[in-house]
Design a protein around this motif. Sequence first.
Motif, PDB file in Angstrom:
ATOM      1  N   HIS A   8       0.810  -1.047  -0.124  1.00 55.86           N
ATOM      2  CA  HIS A   8      -0.101   0.019   0.056  1.00 55.86           C
ATOM      3  C   HIS A   8       1.004   1.212  -0.030  1.00 55.86           C
ATOM      4  O   HIS A   8       1.722   1.324   1.006  1.00 55.86           O
ATOM      5  N   ALA A  15      -1.787  -6.257   8.346  1.00 58.87           N
ATOM      6  CA  ALA A  15      -3.106  -5.664   7.977  1.00 58.87           C
ATOM      7  C   ALA A  15      -3.796  -6.683   8.746  1.00 58.87           C
ATOM      8  O   ALA A  15      -3.706  -7.846   8.624  1.00 58.87           O
ATOM      9  N   ASP A  18     -11.156  -6.023   7.872  1.00 62.41           N
ATOM     10  CA  ASP A  18     -12.360  -5.678   8.674  1.00 62.41           C
ATOM     11  C   ASP A  18     -13.476  -5.553   7.596  1.00 62.41           C
ATOM     12  O   ASP A  18     -13.566  -4.434   6.826  1.00 62.41           O
ATOM     13  N   ARG A  21     -12.506  -4.493   4.121  1.00 62.94           N
ATOM     14  CA  ARG A  21     -11.430  -3.467   4.012  1.00 62.94           C
ATOM     15  C   ARG A  21     -10.376  -3.749   4.885  1.00 62.94           C
ATOM     16  O   ARG A  21     -10.380  -4.352   5.877  1.00 62.94           O
ATOM     17  N   TRP A  22      -9.014  -3.507   4.209  1.00 66.72           N
ATOM     18  CA  TRP A  22      -7.940  -3.762   5.061  1.00 66.72           C
ATOM     19  C   TRP A  22      -7.300  -2.559   6.226  1.00 66.72           C
ATOM     20  O   TRP A  22      -7.624  -1.355   5.934  1.00 66.72           O
ATOM     21  N   ARG A  23      -7.077  -3.015   7.327  1.00 66.26           N
ATOM     22  CA  ARG A  23      -6.917  -1.819   8.286  1.00 66.26           C
ATOM     23  C   ARG A  23      -5.287  -2.104   8.690  1.00 66.26           C
ATOM     24  O   ARG A  23      -4.969  -3.208   9.113  1.00 66.26           O
ATOM     25  N   ALA A  24      -4.731  -1.132   9.105  1.00 62.71           N
ATOM     26  CA  ALA A  24      -3.337  -1.291   9.144  1.00 62.71           C
ATOM     27  C   ALA A  24      -2.823  -1.802  10.534  1.00 62.71           C
ATOM     28  O   ALA A  24      -3.625  -1.301  11.634  1.00 62.71           O
ATOM     29  N   ALA A  46      -5.946  -2.532  15.425  1.00 63.70           N
ATOM     30  CA  ALA A  46      -6.175  -2.247  14.062  1.00 63.70           C
ATOM     31  C   ALA A  46      -6.312  -0.613  13.931  1.00 63.70           C
ATOM     32  O   ALA A  46      -6.968  -0.057  14.658  1.00 63.70           O
ATOM     33  N   GLY A  47      -5.745  -0.280  12.951  1.00 61.97           N
ATOM     34  CA  GLY A  47      -5.559   1.201  12.722  1.00 61.97           C
ATOM     35  C   GLY A  47      -6.284   1.643  11.523  1.00 61.97           C
ATOM     36  O   GLY A  47      -7.577   1.524  11.212  1.00 61.97           O
ATOM     37  N   ALA A  48      -5.757   2.621  10.762  1.00 68.14           N
ATOM     38  CA  ALA A  48      -6.305   3.454   9.547  1.00 68.14           C
ATOM     39  C   ALA A  48      -6.556   2.421   8.428  1.00 68.14           C
ATOM     40  O   ALA A  48      -5.925   1.357   8.347  1.00 68.14           O
ATOM     41  N   GLU A  49      -7.886   2.702   7.827  1.00 65.26           N
ATOM     42  CA  GLU A  49      -8.121   1.876   6.633  1.00 65.26           C
ATOM     43  C   GLU A  49      -7.030   2.025   5.433  1.00 65.26           C
ATOM     44  O   GLU A  49      -6.375   2.982   5.484  1.00 65.26           O
ATOM     45  N   LEU A  50      -6.913   0.774   4.705  1.00 65.24           N
ATOM     46  CA  LEU A  50      -6.127   0.976   3.464  1.00 65.24           C
ATOM     47  C   LEU A  50      -6.748   0.565   2.210  1.00 65.24           C
ATOM     48  O   LEU A  50      -6.492  -0.562   1.821  1.00 65.24           O
TER      49      LEU A  50
END
Length: 294
Positions: A8, A15, A18, A21-24, A46-50
């Motif tokens: 990414h 990742a 979710d 969507r993948w989340r970092a 899990a953090g920001a969406e990728l």
Amino acid sequence: MKLATVAHGGRTTAAVLDGDRWRALPADDLSALLTTTEPDRIANLAGAELPDATPVLPLPSPRKVVCCGLNYGDHITEMGRELPAHPTLFAKYADTLTGPEDDLVLPPGVDVDWEAELAVVVGAELHRADRGTAERAIAGYTVANDISVRDWQKRTLQWFQGKAWDRTTPLGPVVVTPDELDPVAGVEVICRVNGVERQRGNTSTLVFDAADLLAYISTFTVLRPGDLVLTGTPGGVGSGMNPPVFLADGDLVETEIPGIGTLRNRFRLTDFRRTDLRPTDFRLTDLRRTDSRS
């Protein structure tokens, strides 16, 4: 839970999936994440969406890759063997691994075969573990194909030189945690070559299941988070056919385990003149054996 290493924005990151969507996750890849984080804590990180993230080789740097040959009854039969009393083990290097859609590149003049497999990802340190401890230490499962160079494998009684060619063992596309996948209950392991199904087995018929293998291996060598254990291949390998069938330049190898995903790898032959490895090199006493395939 589905975990991966994804590409990414010109880099890679671990990742978690979710929904769609993948989340970092806070590591460059799953190998790095598992060395610092217990598997049951990962979901909370899990953090920001990728958006537009693409799964790549999920575990690029395991310390150990241990493989079990001759672990499905039908494959043992096609190789002319008896059921083993102990696992038949060999090792690979991390250099052998490659991504879920990478090309498999080898020089001409070699006999290359397919071996679809379930791979187990270790999530905790294991040393002389019993079966229950080993089972609790499984971080998840992924898809592998133990692409094998059969003529090199048959040169000696040891299989290593036919099993550890660089970037020839595709892995991925994701790692699925044990709460979502139960190989003891049975999952199918499938291989197709150019769309033709060559292998279809079920992990419920494994002679030694994942926990058995981890416990056994940990008796003589420590297993650590991020290590991999390949559990063996079902019947249907090319070298078991009459006459044998091997991969040709341009062939597409698809390796599928429902519930995990599918590897799609194109087999390519290099230009003979671009490698210093020739089919006639290192030809010492001919020690080929018809029973040395796994």
